[in-house]
Design a protein around this motif. Sequence first.
Motif, mmCIF file in Angstrom:
data_model
loop_
_atom_site.group_PDB
_atom_site.id
_atom_site.type_symbol
_atom_site.label_atom_id
_atom_site.label_comp_id
_atom_site.label_asym_id
_atom_site.label_seq_id
_atom_site.Cartn_x
_atom_site.Cartn_y
_atom_site.Cartn_z
ATOM 1 N N PRO A 84 0.800 -1.235 0.000
ATOM 2 C CA PRO A 84 0.000 0.000 0.000
ATOM 3 C C PRO A 84 0.829 1.281 0.000
ATOM 4 O O PRO A 84 0.438 2.274 -0.610
ATOM 5 N N ASN A 85 1.979 1.267 0.666
ATOM 6 C CA ASN A 85 2.791 2.475 0.796
ATOM 7 C C ASN A 85 3.625 2.689 -0.466
ATOM 8 O O ASN A 85 4.565 1.941 -0.736
ATOM 9 N N ILE A 86 3.282 3.717 -1.237
ATOM 10 C CA ILE A 86 3.975 3.975 -2.495
ATOM 11 C C ILE A 86 5.459 4.248 -2.271
ATOM 12 O O ILE A 86 6.300 3.954 -3.125
ATOM 13 N N ALA A 87 5.808 4.804 -1.108
ATOM 14 C CA ALA A 87 7.208 5.101 -0.804
ATOM 15 C C ALA A 87 8.054 3.835 -0.773
ATOM 16 O O ALA A 87 9.279 3.899 -0.884
ATOM 17 N N GLU A 88 7.413 2.684 -0.621
ATOM 18 C CA GLU A 88 8.125 1.412 -0.574
ATOM 19 C C GLU A 88 8.150 0.713 -1.924
ATOM 20 O O GLU A 88 8.649 -0.400 -2.046
ATOM 21 N N HIS A 89 7.621 1.360 -2.954
ATOM 22 C CA HIS A 89 7.566 0.746 -4.282
ATOM 23 C C HIS A 89 8.912 0.868 -4.995
ATOM 24 O O HIS A 89 9.594 1.883 -4.910
ATOM 25 N N LEU A 90 9.267 -0.193 -5.719
ATOM 26 C CA LEU A 90 10.386 -0.151 -6.650
ATOM 27 C C LEU A 90 9.792 0.181 -8.017
ATOM 28 O O LEU A 90 8.864 -0.498 -8.474
ATOM 29 N N THR A 91 10.309 1.232 -8.672
ATOM 30 C CA THR A 91 9.715 1.700 -9.924
ATOM 31 C C THR A 91 10.670 1.467 -11.080
ATOM 32 O O THR A 91 11.761 2.039 -11.141
ATOM 33 N N LEU A 92 10.239 0.623 -11.999
ATOM 34 C CA LEU A 92 11.005 0.315 -13.206
ATOM 35 C C LEU A 92 10.551 1.263 -14.314
ATOM 36 O O LEU A 92 9.355 1.364 -14.608
ATOM 37 N N ILE A 93 11.486 1.992 -14.910
ATOM 38 C CA ILE A 93 11.177 2.985 -15.942
ATOM 39 C C ILE A 93 11.305 2.348 -17.328
ATOM 40 O O ILE A 93 12.392 1.887 -17.706
ATOM 41 N N PRO A 94 10.230 2.311 -18.116
ATOM 42 C CA PRO A 94 10.344 1.745 -19.466
ATOM 43 C C PRO A 94 11.103 2.673 -20.396
ATOM 44 O O PRO A 94 11.192 3.882 -20.165
ATOM 45 N N SER A 95 11.637 2.102 -21.458
ATOM 46 C CA SER A 95 12.333 2.910 -22.462
ATOM 47 C C SER A 95 11.313 3.551 -23.398
ATOM 48 O O SER A 95 10.102 3.321 -23.284
ATOM 49 N N GLU A 96 11.798 4.322 -24.346
ATOM 50 C CA GLU A 96 10.924 5.033 -25.279
ATOM 51 C C GLU A 96 10.093 4.080 -26.141
ATOM 52 O O GLU A 96 9.045 4.462 -26.675
ATOM 53 N N THR A 97 10.536 2.826 -26.262
ATOM 54 C CA THR A 97 9.808 1.840 -27.055
ATOM 55 C C THR A 97 8.717 1.143 -26.247
ATOM 56 O O THR A 97 7.953 0.351 -26.799
ATOM 57 N N GLY A 98 8.678 1.423 -24.937
ATOM 58 C CA GLY A 98 7.722 0.755 -24.073
ATOM 59 C C GLY A 98 8.280 -0.497 -23.434
ATOM 60 O O GLY A 98 7.643 -1.087 -22.549
#
Length: 370
Positions: A84-98
């Motif tokens: 639930p806590n977004i601060a604990e999320h690991l965020t993977l950033i996609p490239s320009e191709t998705g």
Amino acid sequence: MYPKQKNMALLTPITTHFLNDGQLMSDELIERGHINRTYMSVIRTAGVTERFIHQHINKFVFPNPPAMMNNIRRVVDHVNSKTPNIAEHLTLIPSETGKDFYLDENNEYWRCFRYVEGSTTFDIVPNPDIAYKAAVAFGSFLNKLSDLPTKDFHITIPDFHNTLFRLKQFDEARHNPAPGRIELAEDEIAFVESNRALAGRLMQIVHNHPEAIRIVHNDTKVNNVLFCEKTLEALTVIDLDTVMPGTVLFDIGDLIRTGTSTSAEDEQDLSLVQFDIEKFAAIIRGFAETTGKSLHPAEWSAMPVCGAVITLTIGIRFLTDYLNGDKYFKTHRENHNLDRCRTQFELVRQMLDQLPQLEKIVAEAKAATV
């Protein structure tokens, strides 16, 4: 404080493929980790400055980066959906191709994560409380993955924690070593020979109890947990390259290896290498409280030695790479892999010397889960 400018010419064309609207302000090579090359970048977009992690994926170690990144995307999305806590999320950033990676003009793979602000890590665990919190973090991570089918995961490194397979690699290296290597490693080779019987303990579970196999992290070094700088509470688990099927003992054992040592993994003065049994107890308690009820009886039975088995396995891998001429792990000095091997074997010695106490600690933790 943001890092000073370094290697700008290297990262500028890479960051634009993940964050094409942002301006690279600075970047810094992070001298950590044995496998991938990691940078922290500072990007300004529409007046907002943020930090990101960019990694050059080692294709020698991970020959199929797209399949590995598919594993990671599934894990990140699944864990985040249960956090639930977004601060604990690991965020993977996609490239320009998705896609979750970028393939550059040299056929090299890159990926990008959002930097978790306000976080810190430990290479050496300062006290049993941090050891316990790391174990709870990994145990909770395993619980969140417990409903993911194992058949859908790509095996990024076959036989990763298979000590018997690592012994076979060691035997091959021993009989065909790089010039000038074997003479300095005679004591370490003898240590492996005297502990061959230990090698099959965890693989017996894998082979004899397929019902115990689940998705596990497989690389539970203590510095793969991010802690809050202010509260020292665990935030999230990172480094998901080897998330794939296995026994929970792979994860417990690797955290014991890194979380109970009083020294760095490559300490040259072995008198400084000590196995801390209080941290061992804290790790067992943390995993027991989070995953204990789901463990197979065979896993409980082998738990007292799982740390020694995994530590022996990593030591064998360091020794094998040393004998082969340092082709797998990054090294920063002469005989670096041999130094790493020696610290691992010293820990194994101390763990086995205290095995009756470790068995008692595990028995008490198991009783507390009933």
